[in-house]
Motif scaffolding. Structure first.
Motif, PDB file in Angstrom:
ATOM      1  N   THR A  97       0.842  -1.191   0.000  1.00 44.10           N
ATOM      2  CA  THR A  97       0.000   0.000   0.000  1.00 44.10           C
ATOM      3  C   THR A  97       0.880   1.245   0.000  1.00 44.10           C
ATOM      4  OG1 THR A  97      -1.719  -1.149   1.248  1.00 44.10           O
ATOM      5  CG2 THR A  97      -1.809   1.250   1.221  1.00 44.10           C
ATOM      6  N   VAL A  98       0.600   2.163  -0.905  1.00 45.54           N
ATOM      7  CA  VAL A  98       1.464   3.330  -1.085  1.00 45.54           C
ATOM      8  C   VAL A  98       1.055   4.471  -0.163  1.00 45.54           C
ATOM      9  CG1 VAL A  98       1.987   5.202  -2.717  1.00 45.54           C
ATOM     10  CG2 VAL A  98       2.198   2.831  -3.421  1.00 45.54           C
ATOM     11  N   ILE A  99       2.048   5.135   0.414  1.00 42.35           N
ATOM     12  CA  ILE A  99       1.840   6.361   1.187  1.00 42.35           C
ATOM     13  C   ILE A  99       2.679   7.455   0.543  1.00 42.35           C
ATOM     14  CG2 ILE A  99       2.114   7.483   3.424  1.00 42.35           C
ATOM     15  CD1 ILE A  99       1.808   4.845   4.765  1.00 42.35           C
ATOM     16  N   GLY A 100       2.121   8.645   0.449  1.00 40.89           N
ATOM     17  CA  GLY A 100       2.905   9.777  -0.028  1.00 40.89           C
ATOM     18  C   GLY A 100       3.888  10.208   1.044  1.00 40.89           C
ATOM     19  N   ILE A 101       5.169  10.181   0.741  1.00 37.19           N
ATOM     20  CA  ILE A 101       6.215  10.552   1.698  1.00 37.19           C
ATOM     21  C   ILE A 101       6.820  11.892   1.266  1.00 37.19           C
ATOM     22  CG2 ILE A 101       8.431   9.911   2.708  1.00 37.19           C
ATOM     23  CD1 ILE A 101       6.220   8.089   3.622  1.00 37.19           C
ATOM     24  N   PRO A 102       6.721  12.929   2.109  1.00 32.33           N
ATOM     25  CA  PRO A 102       7.296  14.228   1.755  1.00 32.33           C
ATOM     26  C   PRO A 102       8.748  14.327   2.212  1.00 32.33           C
ATOM     27  CG  PRO A 102       6.059  14.425   3.784  1.00 32.33           C
ATOM     28  CD  PRO A 102       5.959  12.976   3.368  1.00 32.33           C
ATOM     29  N   PRO A 103       9.478  15.322   1.733  1.00 38.88           N
ATOM     30  CA  PRO A 103      10.824  15.572   2.272  1.00 38.88           C
ATOM     31  C   PRO A 103      10.764  15.840   3.777  1.00 38.88           C
ATOM     32  CG  PRO A 103      10.491  16.792   0.241  1.00 38.88           C
ATOM     33  CD  PRO A 103       9.156  16.216   0.616  1.00 38.88           C
ATOM     34  N   ARG A 104      11.890  15.654   4.427  1.00 38.84           N
ATOM     35  CA  ARG A 104      11.934  15.751   5.879  1.00 38.84           C
ATOM     36  C   ARG A 104      11.532  17.129   6.396  1.00 38.84           C
ATOM     37  NH1 ARG A 104      15.848  12.782   9.448  1.00 38.84           N
ATOM     38  NH2 ARG A 104      17.044  12.379   7.560  1.00 38.84           N
ATOM     39  N   GLU A 105      11.800  18.187   5.621  1.00 37.74           N
ATOM     40  CA  GLU A 105      11.535  19.537   6.126  1.00 37.74           C
ATOM     41  C   GLU A 105      10.077  19.958   5.977  1.00 37.74           C
ATOM     42  OE1 GLU A 105      12.452  20.285   1.761  1.00 37.74           O
ATOM     43  OE2 GLU A 105      13.039  18.883   3.337  1.00 37.74           O
ATOM     44  N   VAL A 106       9.228  19.137   5.340  1.00 40.05           N
ATOM     45  CA  VAL A 106       7.815  19.494   5.159  1.00 40.05           C
ATOM     46  C   VAL A 106       7.061  19.137   6.442  1.00 40.05           C
ATOM     47  CG1 VAL A 106       5.727  19.102   3.801  1.00 40.05           C
ATOM     48  CG2 VAL A 106       7.950  19.147   2.673  1.00 40.05           C
ATOM     49  N   THR A 107       6.808  20.130   7.274  1.00 39.12           N
ATOM     50  CA  THR A 107       6.182  19.908   8.579  1.00 39.12           C
ATOM     51  C   THR A 107       4.874  20.675   8.732  1.00 39.12           C
ATOM     52  OG1 THR A 107       7.531  21.672   9.527  1.00 39.12           O
ATOM     53  CG2 THR A 107       8.372  19.413   9.726  1.00 39.12           C
ATOM     54  N   GLY A 108       4.296  21.122   7.637  1.00 38.88           N
ATOM     55  CA  GLY A 108       3.027  21.839   7.695  1.00 38.88           C
ATOM     56  C   GLY A 108       2.379  21.875   6.337  1.00 38.88           C
ATOM     57  N   GLY A 109       1.192  22.505   6.277  1.00 41.24           N
ATOM     58  CA  GLY A 109       0.447  22.583   5.028  1.00 41.24           C
ATOM     59  C   GLY A 109      -0.786  21.706   5.061  1.00 41.24           C
ATOM     60  N   LYS A 110      -1.641  21.866   4.053  1.00 45.63           N
ATOM     61  CA  LYS A 110      -2.897  21.116   4.001  1.00 45.63           C
ATOM     62  C   LYS A 110      -2.674  19.652   3.654  1.00 45.63           C
ATOM     63  CE  LYS A 110      -5.594  25.121   2.433  1.00 45.63           C
ATOM     64  NZ  LYS A 110      -6.446  25.652   1.336  1.00 45.63           N
ATOM     65  N   ASP A 111      -1.716  19.399   2.753  1.00 44.22           N
ATOM     66  CA  ASP A 111      -1.501  18.033   2.288  1.00 44.22           C
ATOM     67  C   ASP A 111      -0.558  17.282   3.227  1.00 44.22           C
ATOM     68  OD1 ASP A 111      -3.197  18.399   0.118  1.00 44.22           O
ATOM     69  OD2 ASP A 111      -1.602  19.271  -1.085  1.00 44.22           O
ATOM     70  N   VAL A 112      -0.109  16.115   2.802  1.00 40.99           N
ATOM     71  CA  VAL A 112       0.672  15.260   3.681  1.00 40.99           C
ATOM     72  C   VAL A 112       1.945  15.972   4.153  1.00 40.99           C
ATOM     73  CG1 VAL A 112       1.897  14.131   1.763  1.00 40.99           C
ATOM     74  CG2 VAL A 112       1.589  12.917   3.933  1.00 40.99           C
ATOM     75  N   HIS A 113       2.211  15.859   5.466  1.00 38.52           N
ATOM     76  CA  HIS A 113       3.377  16.498   6.067  1.00 38.52           C
ATOM     77  C   HIS A 113       3.757  15.728   7.320  1.00 38.52           C
ATOM     78  CE1 HIS A 113      -0.165  18.343   8.009  1.00 38.52           C
ATOM     79  NE2 HIS A 113       0.584  18.343   9.100  1.00 38.52           N
ATOM     80  N   TRP A 114       4.951  16.000   7.826  1.00 40.37           N
ATOM     81  CA  TRP A 114       5.430  15.326   9.029  1.00 40.37           C
ATOM     82  C   TRP A 114       4.896  16.034  10.277  1.00 40.37           C
ATOM     83  CZ3 TRP A 114       7.476  10.747   8.289  1.00 40.37           C
ATOM     84  CH2 TRP A 114       8.139  10.468   7.094  1.00 40.37           C
TER      85      TRP A 114
END
Length: 315
Positions: A97-114
């Motif tokens: 099952t696929v998950i969208g993985i963002p770069p490490r520095e993406v820690t906010g926003g509407k879409d997928v983030h850490w």
């Protein structure tokens, strides 16, 4: 983003040689990565996940969130967790099952983030299960709660749920979203709303998603409750008086409305929830669950505002 795949494309090295465990993280944009390759993942609704994360405390492994879909993913060490349904709405995702993985520095926003960025810590499956069990045992999880923002006297509505707290501070709705919300409370389906607003069904879906993002709620019934609990719209005024719902009826309606955790539904109703809901809709003259929530709102409010009875059992 979740769909079966067997490959992760466009993943570039991120970490230096001192951090080889996370060297597969993308460098500049969100990319699809399948579960079972570098990690296992447990998916859960945001309203359950946020209290679980608080219970886990410090030293937690990486956690992802998507504020649009209101879904969180806890990444676990590969091969550690048992598959299947862990709790209502909580599941270990199957391999591939696929998950969208963002770069490490993406820690906010509407879409997928850490929410918790990858680092030296991991979350064990046992710790996560313990935090989930504690969440299940907690009263009224999740709960809704009226917006704290001041409302002008000219727009002040009737009192809403006394103990309501939205999982996030709701944003004001647009006029079109309010018109869509009124039709949702009246029991209109997407096609009927589209016809009345003279827009496409796709546009209606976008308006409903916008209501969920701004006001709360992940389902039509949940959005109906959020519209009422947040004071965005007044309760329905109907010529027909709805039936007097029993405590069991209201417990089920509250769960459907996302005003309480699914485990709050009485045990004897859990295997026949849909049948019982169908009977309640028929008795109330409700076209769907969102309409039922709107029709039952006065009784839900009255129940919520009463002092909670305490009980004692003999030792």
């Amino acid at each position: 983003m979740e769909s079966p795949t067997h490959a992760a494309d466009d993943v570039w090295p991120w970490a230096d040689e001192g951090d080889p465990e996370w060297s597969w993280l993308p460098h500049s944009r969100t990319v699809p990565v399948p579960c079972g390759t570098y990690f296992d993942a447990v998916r859960m609704p945001a309203d359950i996940a946020a209290p679980v994360l608080r219970r886990l405390g410090s030293g937690t492994g990486p956690v992802l969130a998507n504020d649009v879909t209101r879904v969180w993913w806890f990444l676990l060490p590969l091969g550690e967790a048992a598959p299947g349904l862990w709790a209502p709405g909580v599941r270990l995702l199957r391999r591939g099952t696929v998950i969208g993985i963002p770069p490490r520095e993406v820690t906010g926003g509407k879409d997928v983030h850490w929410v918790v960025t990858p680092g030296t810590q991991t979350t064990s499956a046992d710790r996560l299960r313990a935090a989930l069990n504690a969440a299940d045992a907690a009263p009224s999880l999740p709960v809704l709660h009226p917006a704290a923002r001041p409302v002008p006297a000219s727009r002040r509505l009737a009192p809403t749920l006394a103990a309501a707290t939205l999982p996030f501070t709701p944003r004001p709705l647009t006029p079109t979203q309010l018109r869509t919300g009124r039709l949702l409370l009246a029991g209109k389906n997407n096609q009927e709303i589209a016809t009345e607003l003279e827009v496409s069904v796709t546009t209606v879906r976008d308006h409903l998603k916008g209501i969920g993002y701004r006001a709360g709620g992940t389902t039509p019934a949940g959005r109906a409750a959020a519209l009422l609990a947040g004071g965005h719209l007044p309760p329905l005024q109907t010529a027909m008086t709805p039936p007097v719902f029993t405590a069991d009826d209201l417990a089920l309606i509250r769960a459907v409305a996302e005003l309480s955790h699914p485990t709050s539904v009485p045990m004897h109703l859990r295997d026949a929830e849909e049948d019982h809901l169908a009977r309640l809709r028929q008795a109330a003259g409700a076209r769907n669950n969102a309409h039922l929530v709107a029709l039952a709102w006065t009784q839900l409010t009255a129940v919520q505002s009463r002092p909670m009875a305490t009980s004692a059992t003999g030792a």
